[in-house]
Design a protein around this motif. Sequence first.
Motif, PDB file in Angstrom:
ATOM      1  N   ILE A   1       0.827  -1.202   0.000  1.00  0.00           N
ATOM      2  CA  ILE A   1       0.000   0.000   0.000  1.00  0.00           C
ATOM      3  C   ILE A   1       0.865   1.258   0.000  1.00  0.00           C
ATOM      4  O   ILE A   1       0.598   2.210  -0.748  1.00  0.00           O
ATOM      5  CB  ILE A   1      -0.943   0.007   1.221  1.00  0.00           C
ATOM      6  N   ARG A   2       1.900   1.276   0.826  1.00  0.00           N
ATOM      7  CA  ARG A   2       2.777   2.446   0.881  1.00  0.00           C
ATOM      8  C   ARG A   2       3.470   2.664  -0.466  1.00  0.00           C
ATOM      9  O   ARG A   2       3.679   3.799  -0.902  1.00  0.00           O
ATOM     10  CB  ARG A   2       3.816   2.283   1.992  1.00  0.00           C
ATOM     11  N   GLY A   3       3.839   1.573  -1.134  1.00  0.00           N
ATOM     12  CA  GLY A   3       4.442   1.678  -2.463  1.00  0.00           C
ATOM     13  C   GLY A   3       3.465   2.230  -3.486  1.00  0.00           C
ATOM     14  O   GLY A   3       3.864   2.958  -4.415  1.00  0.00           O
ATOM     15  N   LEU A   4       2.162   1.925  -3.347  1.00  0.00           N
ATOM     16  CA  LEU A   4       1.139   2.457  -4.252  1.00  0.00           C
ATOM     17  C   LEU A   4       1.071   3.981  -4.156  1.00  0.00           C
ATOM     18  O   LEU A   4       0.888   4.669  -5.173  1.00  0.00           O
ATOM     19  CB  LEU A   4      -0.229   1.857  -3.912  1.00  0.00           C
ATOM     20  N   ALA A   5       1.198   4.520  -2.939  1.00  0.00           N
ATOM     21  CA  ALA A   5       1.168   5.974  -2.752  1.00  0.00           C
ATOM     22  C   ALA A   5       2.311   6.629  -3.515  1.00  0.00           C
ATOM     23  O   ALA A   5       2.127   7.666  -4.178  1.00  0.00           O
ATOM     24  CB  ALA A   5       1.247   6.309  -1.271  1.00  0.00           C
ATOM     25  N   LEU A   6       3.513   6.025  -3.449  1.00  0.00           N
ATOM     26  CA  LEU A   6       4.668   6.598  -4.137  1.00  0.00           C
ATOM     27  C   LEU A   6       4.474   6.563  -5.647  1.00  0.00           C
ATOM     28  O   LEU A   6       4.714   7.564  -6.348  1.00  0.00           O
ATOM     29  CB  LEU A   6       5.943   5.839  -3.745  1.00  0.00           C
ATOM     30  N   THR A   7       4.050   5.412  -6.173  1.00  0.00           N
ATOM     31  CA  THR A   7       3.898   5.288  -7.626  1.00  0.00           C
ATOM     32  C   THR A   7       2.819   6.227  -8.150  1.00  0.00           C
ATOM     33  O   THR A   7       2.978   6.857  -9.210  1.00  0.00           O
ATOM     34  CB  THR A   7       3.590   3.829  -7.994  1.00  0.00           C
ATOM     35  N   ASN A   8       1.692   6.357  -7.431  1.00  0.00           N
ATOM     36  CA  ASN A   8       0.650   7.295  -7.843  1.00  0.00           C
ATOM     37  C   ASN A   8       1.189   8.723  -7.847  1.00  0.00           C
ATOM     38  O   ASN A   8       0.855   9.525  -8.728  1.00  0.00           O
ATOM     39  CB  ASN A   8      -0.557   7.194  -6.913  1.00  0.00           C
ATOM     40  N   TYR A   9       2.012   9.045  -6.863  1.00  0.00           N
ATOM     41  CA  TYR A   9       2.625  10.379  -6.804  1.00  0.00           C
ATOM     42  C   TYR A   9       3.542  10.593  -8.008  1.00  0.00           C
ATOM     43  O   TYR A   9       3.525  11.664  -8.649  1.00  0.00           O
ATOM     44  CB  TYR A   9       3.412  10.529  -5.498  1.00  0.00           C
ATOM     45  N   GLU A  10       4.351   9.568  -8.332  1.00  0.00           N
ATOM     46  CA  GLU A  10       5.274   9.698  -9.459  1.00  0.00           C
ATOM     47  C   GLU A  10       4.522   9.812 -10.795  1.00  0.00           C
ATOM     48  O   GLU A  10       4.940  10.568 -11.696  1.00  0.00           O
ATOM     49  CB  GLU A  10       6.224   8.491  -9.483  1.00  0.00           C
ATOM     50  N   ILE A  11       3.394   9.081 -10.936  1.00  0.00           N
ATOM     51  CA  ILE A  11       2.581   9.194 -12.159  1.00  0.00           C
ATOM     52  C   ILE A  11       1.966  10.595 -12.252  1.00  0.00           C
ATOM     53  O   ILE A  11       1.863  11.189 -13.334  1.00  0.00           O
ATOM     54  CB  ILE A  11       1.488   8.107 -12.184  1.00  0.00           C
ATOM     55  N   ALA A  12       1.570  11.151 -11.085  1.00  0.00           N
ATOM     56  CA  ALA A  12       1.015  12.510 -11.081  1.00  0.00           C
ATOM     57  C   ALA A  12       2.054  13.504 -11.595  1.00  0.00           C
ATOM     58  O   ALA A  12       1.731  14.422 -12.377  1.00  0.00           O
ATOM     59  CB  ALA A  12       0.563  12.875  -9.672  1.00  0.00           C
TER      60      ALA A  12
ATOM     61  N   LYS B   1       1.649  18.387 -18.754  1.00  0.00           N
ATOM     62  CA  LYS B   1       0.639  19.430 -18.595  1.00  0.00           C
ATOM     63  C   LYS B   1      -0.781  18.873 -18.668  1.00  0.00           C
ATOM     64  O   LYS B   1      -1.735  19.568 -19.007  1.00  0.00           O
ATOM     65  CB  LYS B   1       0.828  20.538 -19.649  1.00  0.00           C
ATOM     66  N   ASP B   2      -0.909  17.583 -18.320  1.00  0.00           N
ATOM     67  CA  ASP B   2      -2.239  16.956 -18.213  1.00  0.00           C
ATOM     68  C   ASP B   2      -2.653  17.067 -16.745  1.00  0.00           C
ATOM     69  O   ASP B   2      -2.509  16.135 -15.957  1.00  0.00           O
ATOM     70  CB  ASP B   2      -2.158  15.503 -18.671  1.00  0.00           C
ATOM     71  N   THR B   3      -3.199  18.267 -16.398  1.00  0.00           N
ATOM     72  CA  THR B   3      -3.506  18.542 -14.987  1.00  0.00           C
ATOM     73  C   THR B   3      -4.627  17.670 -14.445  1.00  0.00           C
ATOM     74  O   THR B   3      -4.676  17.392 -13.244  1.00  0.00           O
ATOM     75  CB  THR B   3      -3.878  20.014 -14.821  1.00  0.00           C
ATOM     76  N   THR B   4      -5.515  17.247 -15.317  1.00  0.00           N
ATOM     77  CA  THR B   4      -6.647  16.423 -14.843  1.00  0.00           C
ATOM     78  C   THR B   4      -6.137  15.094 -14.302  1.00  0.00           C
ATOM     79  O   THR B   4      -6.447  14.701 -13.173  1.00  0.00           O
ATOM     80  CB  THR B   4      -7.653  16.187 -15.988  1.00  0.00           C
ATOM     81  N   ASN B   5      -5.375  14.372 -15.157  1.00  0.00           N
ATOM     82  CA  ASN B   5      -4.825  13.088 -14.702  1.00  0.00           C
ATOM     83  C   ASN B   5      -3.824  13.298 -13.554  1.00  0.00           C
ATOM     84  O   ASN B   5      -3.751  12.481 -12.627  1.00  0.00           O
ATOM     85  CB  ASN B   5      -4.142  12.376 -15.866  1.00  0.00           C
ATOM     86  N   ALA B   6      -3.075  14.404 -13.637  1.00  0.00           N
ATOM     87  CA  ALA B   6      -2.099  14.676 -12.572  1.00  0.00           C
ATOM     88  C   ALA B   6      -2.801  14.845 -11.233  1.00  0.00           C
ATOM     89  O   ALA B   6      -2.374  14.299 -10.196  1.00  0.00           O
ATOM     90  CB  ALA B   6      -1.289  15.926 -12.911  1.00  0.00           C
ATOM     91  N   LEU B   7      -3.929  15.612 -11.232  1.00  0.00           N
ATOM     92  CA  LEU B   7      -4.664  15.828  -9.989  1.00  0.00           C
ATOM     93  C   LEU B   7      -5.298  14.532  -9.485  1.00  0.00           C
ATOM     94  O   LEU B   7      -5.338  14.277  -8.270  1.00  0.00           O
ATOM     95  CB  LEU B   7      -5.743  16.900 -10.215  1.00  0.00           C
ATOM     96  N   THR B   8      -5.771  13.706 -10.433  1.00  0.00           N
ATOM     97  CA  THR B   8      -6.403  12.432 -10.046  1.00  0.00           C
ATOM     98  C   THR B   8      -5.402  11.535  -9.325  1.00  0.00           C
ATOM     99  O   THR B   8      -5.675  10.991  -8.249  1.00  0.00           O
ATOM    100  CB  THR B   8      -6.951  11.711 -11.295  1.00  0.00           C
ATOM    101  N   TYR B   9      -4.230  11.371  -9.930  1.00  0.00           N
ATOM    102  CA  TYR B   9      -3.224  10.488  -9.318  1.00  0.00           C
ATOM    103  C   TYR B   9      -2.648  11.101  -8.027  1.00  0.00           C
ATOM    104  O   TYR B   9      -2.346  10.383  -7.068  1.00  0.00           O
ATOM    105  CB  TYR B   9      -2.106  10.197 -10.319  1.00  0.00           C
ATOM    106  N   ALA B  10      -2.517  12.440  -8.017  1.00  0.00           N
ATOM    107  CA  ALA B  10      -2.020  13.097  -6.800  1.00  0.00           C
ATOM    108  C   ALA B  10      -3.009  12.925  -5.651  1.00  0.00           C
ATOM    109  O   ALA B  10      -2.622  12.687  -4.498  1.00  0.00           O
ATOM    110  CB  ALA B  10      -1.771  14.578  -7.073  1.00  0.00           C
ATOM    111  N   ASN B  11      -4.302  13.023  -5.971  1.00  0.00           N
ATOM    112  CA  ASN B  11      -5.336  12.836  -4.942  1.00  0.00           C
ATOM    113  C   ASN B  11      -5.356  11.395  -4.440  1.00  0.00           C
ATOM    114  O   ASN B  11      -5.539  11.138  -3.244  1.00  0.00           O
ATOM    115  CB  ASN B  11      -6.696  13.228  -5.522  1.00  0.00           C
ATOM    116  N   THR B  12      -5.140  10.448  -5.372  1.00  0.00           N
ATOM    117  CA  THR B  12      -5.073   9.029  -4.969  1.00  0.00           C
ATOM    118  C   THR B  12      -3.875   8.805  -4.032  1.00  0.00           C
ATOM    119  O   THR B  12      -3.983   8.106  -3.012  1.00  0.00           O
ATOM    120  CB  THR B  12      -4.944   8.131  -6.210  1.00  0.00           C
ATOM    121  N   ALA B  13      -2.747   9.418  -4.383  1.00  0.00           N
ATOM    122  CA  ALA B  13      -1.554   9.303  -3.526  1.00  0.00           C
ATOM    123  C   ALA B  13      -1.827   9.885  -2.144  1.00  0.00           C
ATOM    124  O   ALA B  13      -1.405   9.334  -1.112  1.00  0.00           O
ATOM    125  CB  ALA B  13      -0.380  10.011  -4.185  1.00  0.00           C
ATOM    126  N   LYS B  14      -2.556  11.016  -2.130  1.00  0.00           N
ATOM    127  CA  LYS B  14      -2.889  11.657  -0.855  1.00  0.00           C
ATOM    128  C   LYS B  14      -3.765  10.751   0.006  1.00  0.00           C
ATOM    129  O   LYS B  14      -3.528  10.582   1.216  1.00  0.00           O
ATOM    130  CB  LYS B  14      -3.594  12.981  -1.123  1.00  0.00           C
TER     131      LYS B  14
END
Length: 690
Positions: free
Chosen positions: A319-330, A337-350
Amino acid sequence: MEKKFNYKSLYYFVIFLQLMNSGCTDTSFGTKDSGTTPANDSITYWLSDENSSSDEDYSNNLSKAYDLALQEKNDSLKSKHFSKLSYYYSLIGDSLQFRRSNHIALRLSEKIKDSNALANNHWDLASFMEDNAVEDSAYYHYAQAEKIFRSLKNDYSTARVLYSLARVQSDIKDYTASEITTIEAIELLKPLDKNYQLFLCYNNLGSVTNALNEYDKALEYYDKALFYLDKSKIDNSNRLKNTALNNIGMVFQAKGENKKAVENFEKVINSDSIYYKDIKLFAQALSNYAYSKNKLGDTIGVLASFEKSLKIKDSVGDIRGLALTNYEIAEYYLKLKDTTNALTYANTAKQISEQTSNNRRLLESLELMAKVDPKNSPKYTQEYIKLNDSLIREERAVRNKFTRIRFETDEFIEQNELLTRQRQLWIGIAIALFVLAAFILITIDQRRKNQKLRFEQAQQKANQEIFNLLLAQNKKVEEGKQLEKKRISEELHDGILGQMLGIRLILSGLNNKTDSDSVLKRSDLLKKLQGLEEEIRTISHELSRASQEKIHNFIVSIEELVKTIQDSSKMKCHFEYDHKIDWDQLKGDIKINIYRIVQESLQNCIKHAKATKVDLLFESEDEHVRIIVLDNGVGFDQKKGKRGIGLKNINSRLEKLKGTYDIQSKIGQGTKVIVTIPCVMEEQAEPLPA
C-alpha cells in the motif's frame, strides 16, 4: 523508492537460531540435574511445529504448552519456556499471547536475576513494539536491552541492539542520532568480524546520510555495505545486493544524476529471476526506473512501467508503495501538462498516504496538488503547513523522549561503571585490610612465641637456680654430716678410747694384787667403765634418734625460704608439713615448681594482700600433694579481679605438672590458695599414695 529490509522477519529468524543454539549448548536442558520433568518434555513436544498439521492446530498446541508452562515450579525453566512461547506467538502474529508470555518472561528473568534472559526479553518486546509502530516504547526496551548487554560486556549483542536503536531513530527522522548510534555499533562489530551485521549497519548509514542530503557520504557507505555483504557470503539469491543497488539508485536520483540512477535500477530489474524471487523489490525498482527516465525526458515506456508497477504493488498489498507510484505518475502527467490526470493520481496518492499514515508522502502529495490545482492551492498549502507543523512538534517530542531515555541509559552505564570502580576499590581495600590483619596476627603470634620462649628460658634459669640451691643445701647437709661424724669420732677417740686405754693399763697392773687398795681401785675403775657404757649408750641413742627423724633437704630449703621472707618483711610465717611423705623423693621438676609456686604466693601475700600473717601447709591426699597458702590480707573480689603475671606463671607451671589450683578470697577476709599436684616419686613411674 529506497528499499527498507524486512528487518522483522530477519530478526525473528536470528532469534530462532539463537534459541536453537541455546538448546544445543545450554546444559541445563535434558540433564539429570536440571529438574527435567514429563511436563517439561510435553512443553517441548507442543512447541514443535512438527506435531501440528495446520496453523489452527499449531495455535492450539501453543496454548497447551502455555498452560503447562504456567504449572512449572522451577523459575529458571519457566522463564525459558515463556521466552520461547513469546517468540512463537510473535511468529504466528498473536499479539495478545505474545504480550502475556513476554510479560511473564520479563518478570521471571528479573526475579531470578538472569540478566541475559532479561535483555533478550526486552529485545523481543522492543521488536514487537517497532513492528506495531510504537517507536517510543520500542526505543525504551531496546535501550533497556542495550544497557544490560553492555553491563554484561556482550559486545555482539550490544552492537545488534544499537543497530535496532539506530533504525528506530531513523524512523522518527532523528537521522543524526541514528548515524551516531550506527557508528557506535560498527566500532563494536569490526573487531568481531561480523560481516553481515556490518552490512546492515553501513546500509543504514547510507539511508540516514541520504536523508541528510549527504549524498557522497551515502554512496560511500553503500559501497562499504556491499563490500561486507560480499564477505559474508550469505546472499546467494542476490536479494540483499539488489536492495542495496536500488538504494544507491535512489541516492543518484536525489542528487539529480538520473542517468546513474537508471543504471542501478536496470541492474535490479534485469537481475536473474527477480520477478519470482522478490516481486515487491522488482515493482519498487521498476517504479524508480520509470521515474528517473521521466526526469531524463525519456518518456518511452515510462507510463507502461508505472502501470505495471502499480498492478504488482496492488497484487502484493504494498500500500505504501502504491502511494509513491501514484505520486510519481502525477508528476509524469504534470510534466505533460495533463492537470486532470495529474490531480487524479495526486489525490489518490494523498488518500493512500492518509490511510497508511505515510506523512512524508502526504506532504509531498499536498505540495504537488497545490501546483496542479492553483484554484485550491491556498487550501492545500494551509493543510500542508498545519500537517508539517504538527509533524515537526511530534518528531521533536519523540526525539526529546528518546533523548531522555538515552540519557537515563547513559546515566545507568555511568553508575554501573562507578559501581564497578567502587567495587574494585572496596575489593582492594578488603584485600589490603586482610593482608594487614594477617601481618598483625603473624606479628602478634611471633611476639607471643618469643615471649613464651623468653618465659620458658626464664623458668629454666629459675629452675636451675632452685636446683643449684638444692645442691648447695645438700652439700651443707653432707658437710654437717661429715662434721658430726668427725665430732663423734673425736669424742670416741679422745674421750672414750683414751679412758678405756687408761683403765685397761691400770687394771693390768692391779690384776695380780689383792690388797684393799687394789680392790678399791678396781672398784673405781669398774664404775668408770660403767660411766663409759652410759656415755656410749647416750651417743648411740642420739644417733638412732637422728636417723629416725631424718634430715629433709627439700623441707629445709622451704624453711629457709619461709625464714628469708619472714626476715625481709614484717609478715609472720608459719610452716607445717606432712611427715608421712618423703618430700625428698618427689621428682625434681615437682620440687622445683613447688618451690617457685610457694615463693610467688608468699610474695603476693606481701605485695598485694598486705598480710601480717600467713600459714603454709604441705599435705598429702590419695595420690596428690596439696600446698595451701592462707593469709589474713585485704582479700579481693574474685568476679572483678584480674589475673596478674604471677598467677599466669603459677598456672603455666601447673599445666606442666598436670596440677590445678583454686583461689578463695573475699574483700577484708584474706585469701586462700590451694594447689594440687599429682604425687610422683623419683624411682616410680606411676603416682603412689602418700
